[in-house]
Design an enzyme around this catalytic site. Structure first.
Site, PDB file in Angstrom:
ATOM      1  N   VAL A  45       0.838  -1.205   0.000  1.00 19.02           N
ATOM      2  CA  VAL A  45       0.000   0.000   0.000  1.00 19.02           C
ATOM      3  C   VAL A  45       0.873   1.256   0.000  1.00 19.02           C
ATOM      4  CG1 VAL A  45      -1.639   1.329   1.399  1.00 19.02           C
ATOM      5  CG2 VAL A  45      -2.006  -1.113   1.056  1.00 19.02           C
ATOM      6  N   ARG A  53      -6.860  -2.911  -5.279  1.00 21.45           N
ATOM      7  CA  ARG A  53      -6.768  -4.363  -5.431  1.00 21.45           C
ATOM      8  C   ARG A  53      -5.393  -4.699  -5.974  1.00 21.45           C
ATOM      9  NH1 ARG A  53     -11.251  -4.598  -9.768  1.00 21.45           N
ATOM     10  NH2 ARG A  53     -10.284  -2.570 -10.047  1.00 21.45           N
ATOM     11  N   GLU A  54      -4.777  -5.741  -5.452  1.00 22.34           N
ATOM     12  CA  GLU A  54      -3.502  -6.179  -6.007  1.00 22.34           C
ATOM     13  C   GLU A  54      -3.750  -6.571  -7.460  1.00 22.34           C
ATOM     14  OE1 GLU A  54      -1.425  -9.108  -3.711  1.00 22.34           O
ATOM     15  OE2 GLU A  54      -1.813  -8.056  -1.852  1.00 22.34           O
ATOM     16  N   ASN A  56     -14.791  -4.432   2.737  1.00 26.42           N
ATOM     17  CA  ASN A  56     -14.159  -5.719   2.454  1.00 26.42           C
ATOM     18  C   ASN A  56     -15.052  -6.880   2.899  1.00 26.42           C
ATOM     19  OD1 ASN A  56     -11.984  -4.685   1.169  1.00 26.42           O
ATOM     20  ND2 ASN A  56     -10.459  -5.340   2.663  1.00 26.42           N
ATOM     21  N   CYS A  81      -5.845  -9.693   2.443  1.00 24.20           N
ATOM     22  CA  CYS A  81      -6.835  -8.744   2.978  1.00 24.20           C
ATOM     23  C   CYS A  81      -8.112  -9.402   3.484  1.00 24.20           C
ATOM     24  CB  CYS A  81      -7.164  -7.706   1.927  1.00 24.20           C
ATOM     25  SG  CYS A  81      -5.709  -6.833   1.342  1.00 24.20           S
ATOM     26  N   LYS A 141      -4.795 -14.929  -6.619  1.00 27.40           N
ATOM     27  CA  LYS A 141      -5.682 -14.522  -7.707  1.00 27.40           C
ATOM     28  C   LYS A 141      -4.811 -14.138  -8.895  1.00 27.40           C
ATOM     29  CE  LYS A 141      -5.941  -9.609  -6.913  1.00 27.40           C
ATOM     30  NZ  LYS A 141      -6.754  -8.431  -6.810  1.00 27.40           N
TER      31      LYS A 141
HETATM   32  C1  UGA Z   1      -9.315  -6.555  -1.755  1.00 29.30           C
HETATM   33  C2  UGA Z   1     -10.399  -5.534  -2.147  1.00 29.30           C
HETATM   34  O1  UGA Z   1     -10.976  -5.904  -3.405  1.00 29.30           O
HETATM   35  C3  UGA Z   1      -9.806  -4.127  -2.271  1.00 29.30           C
HETATM   36  O2  UGA Z   1     -10.835  -3.189  -2.540  1.00 29.30           O
HETATM   37  C4  UGA Z   1      -9.129  -3.771  -0.925  1.00 29.30           C
HETATM   38  O3  UGA Z   1      -8.514  -2.494  -0.985  1.00 29.30           O
HETATM   39  C5  UGA Z   1      -8.053  -4.803  -0.638  1.00 29.30           C
HETATM   40  O4  UGA Z   1      -8.678  -6.110  -0.545  1.00 29.30           O
HETATM   41  C6  UGA Z   1      -7.406  -4.449   0.682  1.00 29.30           C
HETATM   42  O5  UGA Z   1      -8.063  -4.514   1.711  1.00 29.30           O
HETATM   43  O6  UGA Z   1      -6.269  -3.973   0.666  1.00 29.30           O
HETATM   44  P1  UGA Z   1      -7.408  -7.922  -3.078  1.00 29.30           P
HETATM   45  O7  UGA Z   1      -7.215  -8.688  -1.805  1.00 29.30           O
HETATM   46  O8  UGA Z   1      -6.222  -7.389  -3.799  1.00 29.30           O
HETATM   47  O9  UGA Z   1      -8.364  -6.636  -2.824  1.00 29.30           O
HETATM   48  O10 UGA Z   1      -8.140  -8.892  -4.096  1.00 29.30           O
HETATM   49  P2  UGA Z   1      -9.611  -9.075  -4.709  1.00 29.30           P
HETATM   50  O11 UGA Z   1      -9.550  -8.751  -6.142  1.00 29.30           O
HETATM   51  O12 UGA Z   1     -10.632  -8.412  -3.904  1.00 29.30           O
HETATM   52  O13 UGA Z   1      -9.781 -10.662  -4.562  1.00 29.30           O
HETATM   53  C7  UGA Z   1      -9.803 -11.293  -3.276  1.00 29.30           C
HETATM   54  C8  UGA Z   1     -10.083 -12.773  -3.398  1.00 29.30           C
HETATM   55  O14 UGA Z   1     -11.441 -13.004  -3.782  1.00 29.30           O
HETATM   56  C9  UGA Z   1      -9.221 -13.509  -4.430  1.00 29.30           C
HETATM   57  O15 UGA Z   1      -8.790 -14.722  -3.842  1.00 29.30           O
HETATM   58  C10 UGA Z   1     -10.159 -13.797  -5.576  1.00 29.30           C
HETATM   59  O16 UGA Z   1      -9.832 -14.966  -6.268  1.00 29.30           O
HETATM   60  C11 UGA Z   1     -11.499 -13.931  -4.847  1.00 29.30           C
HETATM   61  N1  UGA Z   1     -12.696 -13.613  -5.678  1.00 29.30           N
HETATM   62  C12 UGA Z   1     -12.888 -12.342  -6.112  1.00 29.30           C
HETATM   63  C13 UGA Z   1     -13.633 -14.599  -5.945  1.00 29.30           C
HETATM   64  O17 UGA Z   1     -13.485 -15.773  -5.526  1.00 29.30           O
HETATM   65  N2  UGA Z   1     -14.749 -14.266  -6.669  1.00 29.30           N
HETATM   66  C14 UGA Z   1     -14.968 -13.019  -7.130  1.00 29.30           C
HETATM   67  O18 UGA Z   1     -16.012 -12.789  -7.771  1.00 29.30           O
HETATM   68  C15 UGA Z   1     -14.021 -12.032  -6.847  1.00 29.30           C
END
Ligand code: UGA
Length: 441
Positions: free
Chosen positions: A11, A157-158, A211, A263, A323
């Site tokens: 971050v 998001r990463e 989140n 996260c 992811k």
């Molecule tokens: C997440 C949030 O999306 C961000 O908005 C937030 O700022 C961040 O956490 C944080 O707190 O710093 P991130 O952890 O980078 O971001 O990843 P996401 O894209 O949210 O995905 C999280 C997980 O959910 C992954 O394992 C992904 O595979 C899974 N996922 C996501 C699903 O299984 N289904 C979906 O429809 C979307």
């Protein structure tokens, strides 16, 4: 404006770089000498699309600097961000010792001569942390020091952090200090995004509540996927149908192996602990966690049903990152699944476009795991292909090549990336999540 970011992790580094990109002068501070030296050499310690070029451009322009000196950072920055880790404790609550330490260090570097400073919490913290930061700085700073405290949570998001930072959906600024709010609004002037100004507690809560809601959406669709399987329906169509309602939206309704990463798992646990500590238990979130944990076990059962036993089977594993578009393997379901398969005697050969090095470093595997940078080479002579991460290259894979290389044409797709009709046409036996209607056709 002159700003300082303390903590050059995911971050801190991405935020600092994007602030420099829009024209501010940024000093990034970290107490990890090696990390700062790496950055000073122009190398980036994480994989994040677009970040390396942006860091280089802003270092070259003189707007982005790196140092290990908190004192230099506090002297130069009118706005000082705290962006240090807030790891979970064994009971799920948040370890705030890094925040407390940095607050103290900032306080000890402040002097009345420096003038007013804004101290901003960017790390994800429990509600009311801002009050503690204020108390700590007041306690450790010399008399006469003037400062304001702000909560400015991050929503990046990463994998698309640069885009999320430069073009955010919203900017949340929480403070009870008018002067601090005015400076923060000036800081964000170059960004075209709605700004929500709140009190400090509300801003802190927004982050955990956002989140948790996203994780809730994922667990919701995964629970629906299981009902789809039992009733011969197709979760992809159901998600589309639900998502067309503007009040719901299609995003974060992708059924699969559940959420991982640094996260969601941590933040949901933290929000459960916070709500309990406030005497308002949030049991709905416990169910979100339960569904998430079950998702991997149900999928492993599906694989066992076809393979019978894992022992002596060669499994091609596509995906190690939690992811797509990241090399991050923290709380990765792919890694957890590989561990179970290894424990049950399988040989795993894994591919990932970015995360092989991080998996080797942090995966803590005990059994026999091999890696290959060639996704198709992983298939040679394997008894099954397991897809665990939603990388686009897996979604666009050549199905004939998969069928040709596998010893037995079994594909377990934990992210619903492939088209069931196409896999059938290619001669593959295909298992996915919540798409019984398509399997049956
Ligand atoms: C997440 C949030 O999306 C961000 O908005 C937030 O700022 C961040 O956490 C944080 O707190 O710093 P991130 O952890 O980078 O971001 O990843 P996401 O894209 O949210 O995905 C999280 C997980 O959910 C992954 O394992 C992904 O595979 C899974 N996922 C996501 C699903 O299984 N289904 C979906 O429809 C979307």
């Amino acid at each position: 404006m002159n700003i300082t970011i303390i903590g050059t992790g995911y971050v801190g580094l991405t935020s600092g770089t994007c602030f420099a990109e829009v024209g501010h002068h940024v000093t990034c501070v970290d107490n990890n000498q090696e990390k700062i030296e790496t950055l000073l050499r122009g190398e980036i310690p994480i994989y994040e699309p677009g970040l390396a070029d942006l860091v280089k451009a802003n270092v070259d322009s003189g707007r982005l600097k790196f140092t290990t000196s908190t004192e230099d950072g506090v002297k130069s920055g009118d706005i000082i961000f705290i962006a240090v880790p807030t790891p979970p404790q064994p009971d799920g609550s948040v370890d705030l010792s890094f925040i407390e330490k940095v607050a103290r260090e900032i306080a000890e570097c402040l002097t009345p001569e420096l003038g007013y400073r804004v101290i901003v919490d960017k790390s994800t913290v429990p509600v009311k942390t801002g009050d503690k930061v204020k108390q700590t700085v007041r306690r450790y700073a010399p008399d006469g020091v003037e400062f304001g405290v702000v909560s400015n949570p991050e929503f990046l998001r990463e994998g698309c952090a640069v885009e999320d930072l430069l073009h955010p959906d919203r900017i949340v600024i929480g403070s009870n200090d008018e002067k601090a709010l005015a400076l923060m609004q000036k800081l964000y002037e170059p960004f075209v995004a709605p700004v929500l100004v709140t009190d400090i507690n509300s801003a802190e809560l927004i982050k955990h509540a956002a989140n948790s809601f996203l994780a809730l959406k994922i667990s919701y669709i995964n629970a629906v996927a299981n009902i789809c399987e039992a009733s011969h329906a197709d979760v992809e169509k159901v998600a589309e149908g639900i998502g067309m309602d503007k009040r719901i939206g299609r995003a974060f309704l992708n059924a699969g192996l559940g959420y991982g990463g640094s996260c969601f798992p941590k933040d949901i646990k933290a929000f459960i602990a916070i709500s309990e500590s406030l005497g308002q238990p949030f049991d709905l979130l416990k169910e979100v966690e339960r569904i998430n944990a079950d998702q991997m076990n149900r999928f492993l059962d599906k694989i066992r049903e076809k393979l019978w036993v894992f022992r002596d089977k060669k499994i091609a594993l596509w995906g190690l990152a939690f992811k797509q578009n990241t090399d991050d393997v923290r709380e990765s379901v792919a890694i957890r699944m590989a561990k179970v398969m290894l424990k049950e005697g399988a040989r795993v050969i894994a591919n990932d476009p970015q995360a092989i090095a991080t998996a080797k470093k942090f995966g803590e595997f005990e059994g026999e795991i091999d890696y290959t940078p060639d996704m198709y080479a992983a298939l040679d002579d394997a008894d099954a292909l397991v897809i665990a991460t939603e990388w686009p290259q897996y979604a666009n894979a050549d199905l004939t090549e998969i069928a040709r290389r596998l010893r037995t044409p079994l594909v377990f797709d934990g992210r619903n990336l492939l088209d069931p009709a196409d896999t059938k046409a290619a001669g593959l036996e295909y298992e996915c999540i919540g798409r019984a209607a398509v399997d049956a056709s």
